[in-house]
Design a protein around this motif. Structure first.
Motif, PDB file in Angstrom:
ATOM      1  N   TRP A   1       9.819   7.196   0.642  1.00 11.44           N
ATOM      2  CA  TRP A   1       8.550   7.378  -0.063  1.00 11.44           C
ATOM      3  C   TRP A   1       8.427   8.771  -0.662  1.00 11.44           C
ATOM      4  CZ3 TRP A   1       4.277  10.214   2.446  1.00 11.44           C
ATOM      5  CH2 TRP A   1       3.114  10.247   1.653  1.00 11.44           C
ATOM      6  N   ASP A   2       7.884   8.855  -1.879  1.00 10.83           N
ATOM      7  CA  ASP A   2       7.622  10.133  -2.546  1.00 10.83           C
ATOM      8  C   ASP A   2       6.207  10.597  -2.211  1.00 10.83           C
ATOM      9  OD1 ASP A   2       7.225  12.293  -4.185  1.00 10.83           O
ATOM     10  OD2 ASP A   2       7.880  11.300  -6.029  1.00 10.83           O
ATOM     11  N   PRO A   3       6.046  11.695  -1.464  1.00  7.66           N
ATOM     12  CA  PRO A   3       4.712  12.161  -1.080  1.00  7.66           C
ATOM     13  C   PRO A   3       3.807  12.517  -2.253  1.00  7.66           C
ATOM     14  CG  PRO A   3       6.406  13.223   0.256  1.00  7.66           C
ATOM     15  CD  PRO A   3       7.112  12.503  -0.849  1.00  7.66           C
ATOM     16  N   ASP A   4       4.373  12.759  -3.430  1.00  2.00           N
ATOM     17  CA  ASP A   4       3.529  13.059  -4.586  1.00  2.00           C
ATOM     18  C   ASP A   4       2.591  11.894  -4.920  1.00  2.00           C
ATOM     19  OD1 ASP A   4       4.423  15.607  -4.940  1.00  2.00           O
ATOM     20  OD2 ASP A   4       5.638  15.200  -6.720  1.00  2.00           O
ATOM     21  N   THR A   5       2.930  10.686  -4.468  1.00  2.09           N
ATOM     22  CA  THR A   5       2.015   9.556  -4.706  1.00  2.09           C
ATOM     23  C   THR A   5       0.679   9.784  -4.018  1.00  2.09           C
ATOM     24  OG1 THR A   5       2.881   8.315  -2.800  1.00  2.09           O
ATOM     25  CG2 THR A   5       3.944   7.935  -4.923  1.00  2.09           C
ATOM     26  N   ALA A   6       0.693  10.464  -2.881  1.00  2.28           N
ATOM     27  CA  ALA A   6      -0.559  10.791  -2.182  1.00  2.28           C
ATOM     28  C   ALA A   6      -1.277  11.953  -2.851  1.00  2.28           C
ATOM     29  CB  ALA A   6      -0.277  11.110  -0.722  1.00  2.28           C
ATOM     30  N   LEU A   7      -0.523  12.973  -3.229  1.00  4.70           N
ATOM     31  CA  LEU A   7      -1.138  14.145  -3.851  1.00  4.70           C
ATOM     32  C   LEU A   7      -1.773  13.810  -5.193  1.00  4.70           C
ATOM     33  CD1 LEU A   7       1.619  16.778  -3.040  1.00  4.70           C
ATOM     34  CD2 LEU A   7      -0.508  16.325  -1.793  1.00  4.70           C
ATOM     35  N   ALA A   8      -1.350  12.697  -5.794  1.00  8.16           N
ATOM     36  CA  ALA A   8      -1.894  12.292  -7.104  1.00  8.16           C
ATOM     37  C   ALA A   8      -3.244  11.604  -7.002  1.00  8.16           C
ATOM     38  CB  ALA A   8      -0.904  11.361  -7.799  1.00  8.16           C
ATOM     39  N   LEU A   9      -3.658  11.207  -5.816  1.00  7.57           N
ATOM     40  CA  LEU A   9      -4.843  10.356  -5.685  1.00  7.57           C
ATOM     41  C   LEU A   9      -6.178  11.020  -6.029  1.00  7.57           C
ATOM     42  CD1 LEU A   9      -3.966   8.374  -2.423  1.00  7.57           C
ATOM     43  CD2 LEU A   9      -3.929   7.536  -4.783  1.00  7.57           C
ATOM     44  N   PRO A  10      -6.435  12.264  -5.617  1.00  6.04           N
ATOM     45  CA  PRO A  10      -7.769  12.835  -5.872  1.00  6.04           C
ATOM     46  C   PRO A  10      -8.184  12.772  -7.332  1.00  6.04           C
ATOM     47  CG  PRO A  10      -6.550  14.228  -4.359  1.00  6.04           C
ATOM     48  CD  PRO A  10      -5.576  13.189  -4.864  1.00  6.04           C
ATOM     49  N   GLY A  11      -9.413  12.319  -7.530  1.00  2.00           N
ATOM     50  CA  GLY A  11      -9.976  12.246  -8.873  1.00  2.00           C
ATOM     51  C   GLY A  11      -9.668  10.972  -9.631  1.00  2.00           C
ATOM     52  N   GLN A  12      -8.902  10.069  -9.024  1.00  2.00           N
ATOM     53  CA  GLN A  12      -8.517   8.845  -9.735  1.00  2.00           C
ATOM     54  C   GLN A  12      -9.263   7.600  -9.267  1.00  2.00           C
ATOM     55  OE1 GLN A  12      -4.586   8.113 -11.336  1.00  2.00           O
ATOM     56  NE2 GLN A  12      -3.750   9.542  -9.820  1.00  2.00           N
TER      57      GLN A  12
ATOM     58  N   GLY B   1       0.801  -1.214   0.000  1.00  2.00           N
ATOM     59  CA  GLY B   1       0.000   0.000   0.000  1.00  2.00           C
ATOM     60  C   GLY B   1       0.833   1.262   0.000  1.00  2.00           C
ATOM     61  N   ILE B   2       0.163   2.402   0.052  1.00  2.00           N
ATOM     62  CA  ILE B   2       0.838   3.692  -0.028  1.00  2.00           C
ATOM     63  C   ILE B   2       1.735   3.904   1.195  1.00  2.00           C
ATOM     64  CG2 ILE B   2      -0.952   5.074   1.141  1.00  2.00           C
ATOM     65  CD1 ILE B   2      -0.486   7.142  -1.196  1.00  2.00           C
ATOM     66  N   MET B   3       2.841   4.588   0.982  1.00  2.00           N
ATOM     67  CA  MET B   3       3.866   4.922   1.978  1.00  2.00           C
ATOM     68  C   MET B   3       4.727   3.733   2.370  1.00  2.00           C
ATOM     69  SD  MET B   3       2.027   7.604   4.610  1.00  2.00           S
ATOM     70  CE  MET B   3       0.957   6.376   5.340  1.00  2.00           C
ATOM     71  N   SER B   4       4.497   2.574   1.786  1.00  2.00           N
ATOM     72  CA  SER B   4       5.187   1.363   2.212  1.00  2.00           C
ATOM     73  C   SER B   4       6.105   0.865   1.105  1.00  2.00           C
ATOM     74  CB  SER B   4       4.148   0.299   2.599  1.00  2.00           C
ATOM     75  OG  SER B   4       4.743  -0.761   3.279  1.00  2.00           O
ATOM     76  N   ASP B   5       6.597  -0.345   1.232  1.00  2.00           N
ATOM     77  CA  ASP B   5       7.301  -1.028   0.155  1.00  2.00           C
ATOM     78  C   ASP B   5       7.289  -2.527   0.458  1.00  2.00           C
ATOM     79  OD1 ASP B   5       9.526  -1.625   1.874  1.00  2.00           O
ATOM     80  OD2 ASP B   5      10.622   0.140   1.215  1.00  2.00           O
ATOM     81  N   HIS B   6       8.137  -3.317  -0.206  1.00  2.69           N
ATOM     82  CA  HIS B   6       8.077  -4.771  -0.058  1.00  2.69           C
ATOM     83  C   HIS B   6       8.273  -5.222   1.377  1.00  2.69           C
ATOM     84  CE1 HIS B   6      12.484  -4.188  -0.194  1.00  2.69           C
ATOM     85  NE2 HIS B   6      12.529  -5.314   0.508  1.00  2.69           N
ATOM     86  N   ARG B   7       8.878  -4.382   2.219  1.00  4.91           N
ATOM     87  CA  ARG B   7       9.173  -4.792   3.588  1.00  4.91           C
ATOM     88  C   ARG B   7       7.938  -4.929   4.462  1.00  4.91           C
ATOM     89  NH1 ARG B   7      13.955  -0.526   4.508  1.00  4.91           N
ATOM     90  NH2 ARG B   7      12.591   0.621   3.070  1.00  4.91           N
ATOM     91  N   THR B   8       6.815  -4.372   4.014  1.00  4.46           N
ATOM     92  CA  THR B   8       5.578  -4.586   4.762  1.00  4.46           C
ATOM     93  C   THR B   8       5.208  -6.062   4.842  1.00  4.46           C
ATOM     94  OG1 THR B   8       3.296  -3.791   5.027  1.00  4.46           O
ATOM     95  CG2 THR B   8       3.986  -4.373   2.810  1.00  4.46           C
TER      96      THR B   8
ATOM     97  N   HIS C   1       8.013   4.401  -4.357  1.00  2.84           N
ATOM     98  CA  HIS C   1       8.159   3.728  -3.065  1.00  2.84           C
ATOM     99  C   HIS C   1       9.435   2.885  -3.068  1.00  2.84           C
ATOM    100  CE1 HIS C   1       3.817   4.526  -3.390  1.00  2.84           C
ATOM    101  NE2 HIS C   1       3.746   4.451  -2.085  1.00  2.84           N
ATOM    102  N   GLY C   2      10.039   2.755  -1.901  1.00  3.30           N
ATOM    103  CA  GLY C   2      11.177   1.872  -1.757  1.00  3.30           C
ATOM    104  C   GLY C   2      12.292   2.199  -2.735  1.00  3.30           C
TER     105      GLY C   2
END
Length: 234
Positions: free
Chosen positions: A159-170, A20-27, A50-51
């Motif tokens: 983690w790149d925070p732009d992944t969160a900012l990209a979510l609205p409208g998708q 999921g968001i903010m994570s990577d394979h280590r979750t 991510h990662g």
């Protein structure tokens, strides 16, 4: 985009893990080995942004991190025809968009963020959490092992925070039907998939199970409970 991957096991069957968001394979640090013990060769990705995977490119966050691009990354990186594919939260969105092309025998969606906008998810909250302290992570996740807290802090740093900012409208909404036999594993009192949505998904052909007492990161809150919820699917 080719994604960074981590593998466990050498079994004849293949399992795919999408975080999921903010994570990577280590979750999946406990789930990967657990599936390997069951005879799987397990492949976990770091999604774009991510990662150790590349960052997205584009003039805006939406261009760099379009949900369809996440799905294309999975198709470019992962093998077709795996026995099992599991996607958590954002990974549940991208797996759903790639599943018809990846063609796993079974798909598992863990507290998927299919309707994150309707659930009131605020992207800016994710961005602020990038600088969370150890105490904040522990306070929000009291059931986690210390190793999971360490992983969370490490993955936030990459983690790149732009992944969160990209979510609205998708957001795409709940799927109309499963492309392959599919299980939805929910947090107890999930804020993303409520009782009415769960009933709707059952009516559309999904099996839905809940892990009592587990929060959104079901597999980290209750490792044994999560594996029990996968009974008959792994």
């Amino acid at each position: 985009m080719k994604l960074h991957t981590r593998e466990w096991g050498t079994g004849d069957r293949v399992a795919l893990l999408v975080h999921g968001i903010m994570s990577d394979h280590r979750t999946w640090r406990r789930i990967g080995p657990a599936l390997a013990e069951r005879g799987y060769r397990v492949i976990a990705v770091d999604q774009r942004g991510h990662g150790l995977s590349p960052r997205g490119t584009g003039a805006t966050p939406q261009e760099a991190y379009a949900l369809d691009a996440y799905a294309e990354d999975l198709v470019e990186t992962l093998p077709v025809g795996a026995e099992l594919a599991i996607g958590h939260s954002l990974g549940g969105i991208t797996l759903l968009r790639a599943v018809e092309r990846l063609k796993p025998a079974r798909a598992v969606y863990v507290d998927p963020a299919w309707e994150f906008a309707r659930a009131g998810v605020e992207p800016s909250n994710f961005v602020e959490f990038r600088h969370a302290t150890r105490e904040q992570v522990v306070g929000l996740n009291p059931r986690w092992e210390e190793a999971d807290v360490e992983v969370e802090l490490a993955t936030l740093a990459l983690w790149d925070p732009d992944t969160a900012l990209a979510l609205p409208g998708q957001e795409g909404g709940l799927p109309a039907s499963p492309a392959v036999p599919s299980l939805v594993v929910l947090a107890d009192g999930s804020f993303l998939v409520g009782p009415e949505d769960a009933a709707l998904l059952r009516g559309r052909g999904f099996e839905v199970r809940t892990v009592p007492g587990a929060g959104h990161t079901v597999h980290r809150d209750d490792h044994d409970g999560f594996l029990s919820a996968l009974e008959g699917w792994i």
